[in-house]
Design an enzyme around this catalytic site. Sequence first.
Site, short mmCIF file in Angstrom:
data_model
loop_
_atom_site.label_atom_id
_atom_site.label_comp_id
_atom_site.label_asym_id
_atom_site.label_seq_id
_atom_site.Cartn_x
_atom_site.Cartn_y
_atom_site.Cartn_z
N TYR A 84 0.84 -1.20 0.00
CA TYR A 84 0.00 0.00 0.00
C TYR A 84 0.87 1.25 0.00
O TYR A 84 0.62 2.21 -0.73
CB TYR A 84 -0.93 0.01 1.22
N PHE B 188 -7.40 19.77 -25.17
CA PHE B 188 -8.06 18.48 -25.32
C PHE B 188 -9.38 18.57 -24.55
O PHE B 188 -9.49 19.37 -23.62
CB PHE B 188 -7.15 17.38 -24.75
N ASP B 189 -10.38 17.75 -24.91
CA ASP B 189 -11.71 17.98 -24.32
C ASP B 189 -11.76 17.83 -22.79
O ASP B 189 -12.39 18.63 -22.12
CB ASP B 189 -12.82 17.19 -25.03
N ASP C 162 0.91 19.67 -21.47
CA ASP C 162 -0.02 18.54 -21.55
C ASP C 162 0.71 17.51 -22.42
O ASP C 162 0.77 17.64 -23.64
CB ASP C 162 -1.35 18.99 -22.15
N ALA D 237 0.82 14.07 -23.16
CA ALA D 237 0.45 12.70 -23.54
C ALA D 237 1.34 12.12 -24.64
O ALA D 237 1.73 10.96 -24.58
CB ALA D 237 -1.02 12.67 -23.99
N LYS E 4 -1.06 6.91 -23.79
CA LYS E 4 -0.68 7.20 -25.18
C LYS E 4 0.77 6.75 -25.38
O LYS E 4 1.03 5.56 -25.51
CB LYS E 4 -0.86 8.70 -25.49
N HIS F 159 -21.35 13.17 -27.56
CA HIS F 159 -20.97 12.17 -28.57
C HIS F 159 -20.80 10.78 -27.98
O HIS F 159 -20.93 9.79 -28.69
CB HIS F 159 -19.72 12.60 -29.33
C1 LIG Z 1 -5.89 11.60 -23.66
C2 LIG Z 1 -5.54 12.99 -23.35
C3 LIG Z 1 -5.87 13.59 -22.13
C4 LIG Z 1 -6.71 12.90 -21.07
O1 LIG Z 1 -6.16 11.72 -20.64
P1 LIG Z 1 -7.00 10.43 -20.19
O2 LIG Z 1 -5.94 9.45 -19.86
O3 LIG Z 1 -7.87 10.04 -21.33
O4 LIG Z 1 -7.81 10.84 -18.99
C5 LIG Z 1 -5.45 14.89 -21.92
N1 LIG Z 1 -4.77 15.58 -22.85
C6 LIG Z 1 -4.44 15.03 -24.04
C7 LIG Z 1 -3.68 15.84 -25.05
C8 LIG Z 1 -4.83 13.73 -24.35
O5 LIG Z 1 -4.53 13.21 -25.54
#
Ligand SMILES: *Cc1c(COP(=O)(O)O)cnc(C)c1O
Length: 460
Positions: A73, A125-126, A216, A218, A259, A451
Amino acid sequence: MTTKYVPEPFRIKMVETIKMLSREEREQKIAEAKYNVFNLRGEDVYVDLLTDSGTGAMSQEQWAGIMRGDESYAGASSYFKLLNAGKDIFDYEYIQPVHQGRAAEKVLFGLLMGEGEFSISNMFFDTTRAHVELAGARAIDCVVPEAGDPTLRAPFKGNMDVEKLEKLILEHGAEKIALVIMTITNNSAGGQPVSIQNMRDTAAICKKYGIRLCIDAARYAENAFFIKQREEEFKDKSIKEIIREMFSYGEMFTMSAKKDSIVNIGGLIGIKNDGDLYQQIKGRTISYEGYITYGGLAGRDLEALAIGLYEGLDEDYLRYRIGQMEYLAGRLDEAGITYQAPVGGHGVFVDAKAMLPHIPYYEYPGQALALELYKEAGIRSCDIGSYMLGNDPDTGEQLHAKFEFTRLAIPRRVYTQAHLDIVADALIAISKRADSVKGYRITWEPPVLRHFQASLEPIK
Ligand SMILES: *Cc1c(COP(=O)(O)O)cnc(C)c1O
């Protein structure tokens, strides 16, 4: 001339059976799914290009790591392995695991922004936009204008428009801008890269006005690979050196590890050197995610992520990975099918508006093409256009998106050249009978992020 396929730098020793349903079955399945690809079952899809998030194939080293995962843990050895990998690659002092990217956003943004403030990004990103708004602030996109023209080939279409950034800061007042966020690669603009020069210019403006810069991150490795190929100064640098340079311009990062780190679940927060901020992050992580040394993940996930962070930057792998995009894009070039060009890092964003000019934005050309691809060959993709964008929250009117894309996101280390040929052949077949493709109307929708859940029907 055909773009040569870059051979896989791996061989396969575990397989997952997939099969293509008959056209009749596919038409029935998509009708039962209310013409929403998210309602389809995975087993009813032949080539699944819905997303590149968490859909990659782990390596034998990662699977071996799964067995070694330390499930303590507190103080698990897998946690320390992950910290060391994160510090080594990004050169940041503090690394906090969380369960995925949006969890990093939730933990971090609530500490940095609130009502009456703004955050500016090359493009949100959304979920990132959603967490800025959930923290009470407003999100503003500030991408270079080249991004808006799918046929205009430019090396760094993901860049921040730095002139506009400075204008926005002066317009709203520097004290009102809580955070600048640089998304690498720029997912929403089609996986388009951001240059080091652009990161330098953005960081200089942030410094001038005393605003913090968050990355950001990813697709940190795909972005670095594009820099190596396209930015003269970095052509002889290693991917890791380029990554360290990129991250030197930010003060913090949030990352979806689903990613480029090639794990099925995981995320990170990185803080360069602000110990007070990290202390606050630890507190929120415990409340929202779990204890600091596991952050909402199992020990085995931490272990797989520590390994995946390195595998994602292997240059042979990246050459093959970007090569897959270029191969598929090359087949579309030959057929005269347009997409966000040059192709980005994680998928091909087909210009559905150009292929289906008879379908207006309010009948969702990007969605219509995605549905046609499923009916044609069992391929699952998704709309990145007006269907995804939704309605104006104030007037309830359908918004008109800048792009009407159908996104073919390519999972990492999963599909072969023959699968990509099936995708190209299906798109070419559809483009030849494009004028027979019909638009769609929404019969039910939820108030936000519609969506994922909406029901549709074809327009007769
Ligand atoms: C996928 C993504 C996110 C969010 O990440 P999740 O792992 O889906 O919660 C944030 N910013 C970018 C650019 C992404 O591609």
